[in-house]
Each structure stands twice: as structure tokens, then as C-alpha cells.
Design an enzyme around this catalytic site. Structure first.
Site, PDB file in Angstrom:
ATOM      1  N   HIS A 298       0.813  -1.224   0.000  1.00 40.38           N
ATOM      2  CA  HIS A 298       0.000   0.000   0.000  1.00 40.38           C
ATOM      3  C   HIS A 298       0.843   1.269   0.000  1.00 40.38           C
ATOM      4  CE1 HIS A 298       0.120   0.869   4.449  1.00 40.38           C
ATOM      5  NE2 HIS A 298       0.118  -0.434   4.591  1.00 40.38           N
ATOM      6  N   GLU A 344      -5.150   1.886   2.694  1.00 40.07           N
ATOM      7  CA  GLU A 344      -5.145   0.614   3.434  1.00 40.07           C
ATOM      8  C   GLU A 344      -5.360   0.882   4.919  1.00 40.07           C
ATOM      9  OE1 GLU A 344      -3.582  -2.567   5.920  1.00 40.07           O
ATOM     10  OE2 GLU A 344      -2.878  -0.507   5.798  1.00 40.07           O
ATOM     11  N   HIS A 442       3.547   2.438  12.628  1.00 42.53           N
ATOM     12  CA  HIS A 442       2.613   3.536  12.943  1.00 42.53           C
ATOM     13  C   HIS A 442       3.199   4.562  13.917  1.00 42.53           C
ATOM     14  CE1 HIS A 442      -1.191   0.983  11.782  1.00 42.53           C
ATOM     15  NE2 HIS A 442      -0.260   1.002  10.835  1.00 42.53           N
TER      16      HIS A 442
HETATM   17 ZN   LIG Z   1       0.581  -1.479   6.324  1.00 43.20          ZN
END
Ligand SMILES: [Zn+2]
Ligand SMILES: *[C@@H]1O[C@H](CO)[C@@H](O)[C@H](O)[C@H]1NC(C)=O
Ligand SMILES: *[C@@H]1O[C@H](CO)[C@@H](O)[C@H](O)[C@H]1NC(C)=O
Ligand SMILES: *[C@@H]1O[C@H](CO)[C@@H](O)[C@H](O)[C@H]1NC(C)=O
Ligand SMILES: *[C@@H]1O[C@H](CO)[C@@H](O)[C@H](O)[C@H]1NC(C)=O
Ligand SMILES: *[C@@H]1O[C@H](CO)[C@@H](O)[C@H](O)[C@H]1NC(C)=O
Length: 479
Positions: A298, A344, A442
Site C-alpha cells: 500500500h 489501506e 505507525h
Molecule cells: Zn501497512
């Protein structure tokens, strides 16, 4: 109902013990599959062995030929130029335009964008201030799709719980409070439910905001964001992740009976959906152009890092898998198609729309491959499919002995790839040394510094060999 379903699942699992199925998580305890009891016809074994020269050419191209260092350079050029690529942003569209240009420059076939509507959430300024028992500004990141607090922020006492069960038991105490979740990390798959559902669980018992301990096994005071989902019919309250350190500190304060007062200020907003694109490129098959081997990663990311690992790396190796086949003049029998997904991070929004457009054509997909669990040193493939297909993948792995990438691990099911979960298309992910994946995932730490040029060369080679050989077999992978 639940126990019947569990029993059915157990029976299903037992009957396909040598097939690949299980949980999606980079699982350090996952064991490579023992040699399959399924005996491949000699004809297929030979067909695969006949691809050793092609496999060697691909490996050499990336490890000592014109492709050496190229995967790192291409990855760095994209993420350094465009930066963070959050869903709905202009920078995501810029990344898509840049990739369409790159794919065309490699003279790949049918390069185009396919429209997809995606969420547009923006973070804005944000902070959490501890007011009692001492004054301290915490490092936080609000969660994707969270609402804001309004200009006054929310100042309230906190309650700290370590599980949903504890919150239920103590629901009478939660009303009007900021609910802090200090759940221990078990695995991403099991623990991330606190991030995705924590706000609605808190709101259901009268909480006014929720703060979630970051979903990670390790921290140097780093918050890790991610998407969360509100439950219909329950008030939408602001929610952010906090560091493991602050979650544990507040748990200690709470256990001591100390009063904790916090001010939460989030400017987060959900704007109107925007029109984006899934990015597509192909090497059209020479014999079965309508049949597809799909490789994917992604292009979107969270807004707080250049996100080389999650998941520009997966997108770039999917580009490279087609690029090398074109550069070497290889002519696979069926079409190799790269898909660089949009949005995504908000729950596979782009891939879901692509699946919808292909739902009447899934019988033409031999395999759907997605690399979204890191591009560290590759060890093989994670796979989900029938025993017969697993045996083929294991045999293809034997072409990668010199790249040390022969492991076929079956601890995988796909969260996003509806091709696999709804239509039974065999699925694969890159198996790699990703034990540290969730240290960076993240967080602001997801940068090019995590990536290694030599590992990326090997990732591109391994991804390309599996995809190309599957595309060039006489038959599609058996279901
Ligand atoms: Zn990912
Ligand atoms: C919740 O309450 C039940 C019933 O009193 C008890 O058995 C359970 O241990 C409690 N769980 C937690 C996490 O407090
Ligand atoms: C969002 O969509 C609504 C309904 O279509 C529209 O009235 C509004 O102007 C849009 N807002 C923005 C910022 O485009
Ligand atoms: C599949 O559905 C799409 C619309 O979603 C349509 O355009 C296409 O023609 C269909 N293909 C077949 C083979 O039925
Ligand atoms: C494969 O694609 C062709 C061409 O679009 C179509 O005619 C055929 O029905 C498809 N086969 C399956 C099994 O979906
Ligand atoms: C594979 O592993 C061997 C033994 O550890 C090592 O010598 C070799 O360099 C590795 N090959 C690659 C391509 O990394």
C-alpha cells in the site's frame, strides 16, 4: 452459536492440517511447515526445476546486476520526496502520480489508476496534559477517525483499566471520566482490538474520552497511532494513544489510589471522503493474459512519518517484481499485475473497492500476494492455500536456496485481501526477519533508517521469483 462456529472451525482446521491457515501476525514462534505430505506430480516438480536459471537471473539482477541497490534508491526517492501519505491527502495523490510515472518509465503494461473513494481524516494540533498528581505534557497521537474535543478540550478525572472485562466490572466508576486502557501487549492481532474498539467501549459506560496504551511490544516513549472504529448507536468520544510508559505510570498512580486529572485537547476532524486511485501496472501474460498473479503493497501511510516500512517497502518490491521481469525479457504465461493500494490504513478501503470490481472474476486469480509486514531480510513466503498449492509453493522455494528464502510458513490469513477470505484465492505475504516490525509500526520511527539496501535487494528478488514462477506454470495454483 459461538461454540458451534468454533467447533466447525476446529473441524475444518483438523481436516486441512497440512494446508496453510491461521492468524496474521509476524509471529516469532511460527514454525516453518514440515515437508508437505502431499506428493507433487513429477511433471510439476520438473516444471518448477526448469525455472532455476530464470530464478538465478532474477537473484543476480538484484544482488550483483543493474538492480543492485535500486530497491533502496527507489524507495528512498519516493518517501523522501513525498513524505507522509495519509488517506485523503494531496501528498498521497502526489505519491500515486509519481508511481504512475515510475511504472510507465519502466515500460510496464496497462499502467493506470483505478478510482476509489477514501476517508479523509486530519489530525490537527493535539496534546494530553497530566494535571494531577503532577503537571506533565504527554507524548500522544490521536487515532485515525477520532473526533476532536472542541476548543475547550476535555478536563476530567481518569480511571485506569487493564482489560475490557475490568472496565465492565467497574463501569459504575467510569461515568464522566477519561478511560485509560493499560492492556498488556499479547500480539498485534489480539491486542489491537483495544485501539480499534476502546473508544466505544469507554463511551458505552459513560466515559468522556479514551486513551489507549500503544499497541507495541517495546517503547522508548513512542506513541503509535492507527485506525479506530466507532460502534453505531454509541456516542463518539475523542481517543488517542499514549506511550506504554505513561500508561504504566497512570496504572501505578491508580493502584495507589491517587487521583489522576487530565486535560485532553484534540483538533482531529473527519472531512468528506475524497476520490483517490489504486495504482495498477502489468506484465501481460503470453498464453493466459486473463489469468492473474497479483503482487501488492500500500502507498498510503499514517501522517506522522515517511513510512518507508509500512508500507512503501511492500509497494516498491511489488513494482520491482514486474520491473525485473520486463528488464530481463521474461515472458510469463499469465499476467503479473502490481496493485499499489490506496487507503489501506483506514481498513483496506482501496483494496476492498478493487475486490468489488473483480468479484465476478476471482476465478482468474492464481494467487494474491501482499507485502505489508516489513521488508527486512527475507526468509521465504507466508502462504495460505490448499495442501496441493502449499506443496507447489514449497517446491518453488527450492529455487531460492542460494537466497536463503526457502521457508514456507502457514501462520497467515489475510485481514484485507478479500480475494482470499471471501473467494478462496491462495494468498501470500513476504516472510522476513520482522521481529522488530512493531517497534516502528505507525510511529514517527518508521523512516528509511529502518531499511537496509542489501535486505531490500533480496526482498525484491524473492518476491519476483515467487510471483514470476507462479505466473509461468502451466496451470493456475490449485484451490
Ligand atoms: Zn501497512
Ligand atoms: C470481573 O468480575 C468477575 C465476577 O465478579 C470476576 O470473576 C473477574 O475476575 C473480574 N475480572 C476483572 C478483570 O476484574
Ligand atoms: C461535504 O459534503 C457535503 C454534502 O455533500 C457538502 O454539503 C459540503 O459542502 C462538503 N464539505 C466540504 C468541505 O467539501
Ligand atoms: C464484472 O463486473 C463488472 C462490474 O462490476 C463488469 O463491468 C464486468 O463486465 C463484469 N465481468 C464479467 C466477466 O461478468
Ligand atoms: C476469466 O476471464 C475471462 C475473460 O474475461 C472470462 O471470460 C472468464 O469467465 C473468466 N473465468 C473465470 C473463472 O472467472
Ligand atoms: C545465506 O546464508 C549463508 C550462511 O549463513 C551466508 O553465507 C550467505 O551469504 C547467505 N546468502 C545470502 C544471499 O544472504
Amino acid at each position: 452459536m459461538r461454540s458451534v462456529a468454533a467447533l466447525l472451525l476446529l473441524l475444518l482446521c483438523a481436516s486441512v492440517a497440512t494446508a496453510c491457515s491461521g492468524d496474521r501476525d509476524p509471529n516469532p514462534n511460527a514454525k516453518p511447515l514440515p515437508p508437505s505430505s502431499y506428493v507433487l506430480p513429477e511433471r510439476i516438480v520438473q516444471q518448477i526445476r526448469d525455472h532455476q536459471d530464470d530464478a538465478n537471473r532474477i537473484i543476480d539482477y538484484f544482488t550483483k546486476g543493474p538492480g543492485q541497490g535500486q530497491t533502496y534508491t527507489r524507495l528512498a526517492s519516493l518517501v523522501d520526496t513525498v513524505g507522509p501519505r495519509p488517506s485523503g491527502s494531496a501528498s498521497l495523490e502526489r505519491a500515486i502520480d509519481m508511481m504512475l510515472g515510475n511504472l510507465k518509465a519502466d515500460r510496464l503494461d496497462n499502467v493506470h489508476g483505478e478510482p476509489a473513494w477514501i476517508p479523509h481524516w486530519v489530525r490537527g494540533a493535539e496534546y494530553v496534559q497530566l494535571l494531577e498528581p503532577h503537571d506533565f505534557t504527554m507524548n500522544i497521537l490521536s487515532l485515525g477517525s477520532s473526533v476532536g474535543t472542541g476548543p475547550q478540550g476535555i478536563t476530567a478525572e481518569a480511571i485506569v483499566v487493564s482489560s475490557f472485562e475490568e472496565l465492565t466490572n467497574r463501569s459504575a466508576e467510569a461515568k464522566g471520566k477519561i478511560v485509560v486502557f493499560n492492556q498488556p501487549f499479547v500480539s498485534y492481532g489480539e491486542t489491537s482490538v483495544y485501539r480499534t474498539q476502546g473508544a466505544s467501549a469507554a463511551a458505552k459506560v459513560g466515559g468522556v474520552a479514551s486513551l489507549i496504551r500503544t499497541i507495541a511490544p517495546f517503547s522508548i516513549y513512542s506513541p503509535h497511532t492507527g485506525v479506530q472504529f466507532y460502534t453505531d448507536g454509541i456516542p463518539k468520544i475523542p481517543t488517542a494513544c499514549i506511550t506504554i510508559e505513561d500508561a504504566e505510570m497512570m496504572a501505578r498512580m491508580h493502584a495507589r489510589g491517587q487521583r489522576i486529572v487530565l486535560k485532553v485537547y484534540l483538533e482531529a476532524q473527519n472531512l468528506n471522503d475524497t476520490l483517490s486511485r489504486n495504482t495498477v501496472a502489468e506484465v501481460v501474460g503470453s498464453t493466459h493474459p486473463e489469468q492473474v498473479v497479483l503482487v501488492s503493497g500500500h502507498l498510503d501511510s499514517w501522517d506522522i512519518a515517511e513510512a518507508a516500512m509500512d508500507d512503501a517497502g511492500g509497494a516498491i518490491i511489488s513494482w520491482q517484481a514486474l520491473s525485473v521481469v520486463k528488464a530481463l525479457g521474461l515472458k510469463p504465461k499469465r499476467t503479473m499485475r502490481a496493485l499499489l493500494w490506496t487507503s489501506e490504513e483506514f481498513g483496506g478501503v482501496g483494496s476492498q473497492q478493487y475486490y468489488n470490481s473483480q468479484a465476478n472474476n476471482t476465478g482468474n486469480y492464481s494467487i494474491v500476494m501482499e507485502s505489508d509486514l516489513g521488508t527486512f531480510t527475507p526468509t521465504g513466503l507466508e502462504f495460505t492455500g490448499s495442501p496441493a498449492a502449499t506443496a507447489i509453493i514449497q517446491q518453488i522455494g527450492q529455487l531460492l536456496v542460494n537466497a536463503n528464502a526457502t521457508v514456507v510458513d502457514c501462520s497467515l490469513t489475510f485481514r484485507h485481501l478479500l480475494f482470499c477470505s471471501l473467494s478462496g484465492v491462495p494468498g501470500a505475504s513476504l516472510h522476513n526477519d520482522n521481529d522488530d516490525y512493531f517497534y516502528f509500526h505507525h510511529s514517527r520511527g518508521d523512516t528509511m533508517t529502518v531499511e537496509d539496501p542489501v535486505a531490500l535487494d533480496l526482498c525484491a528478488a524473492v518476491w519476483a521469483v515467487y510471483a514470476y514462477v507462479i505466473a509461468d506454470l502451466d496451470d493456475m495454483l490449485p484451490r
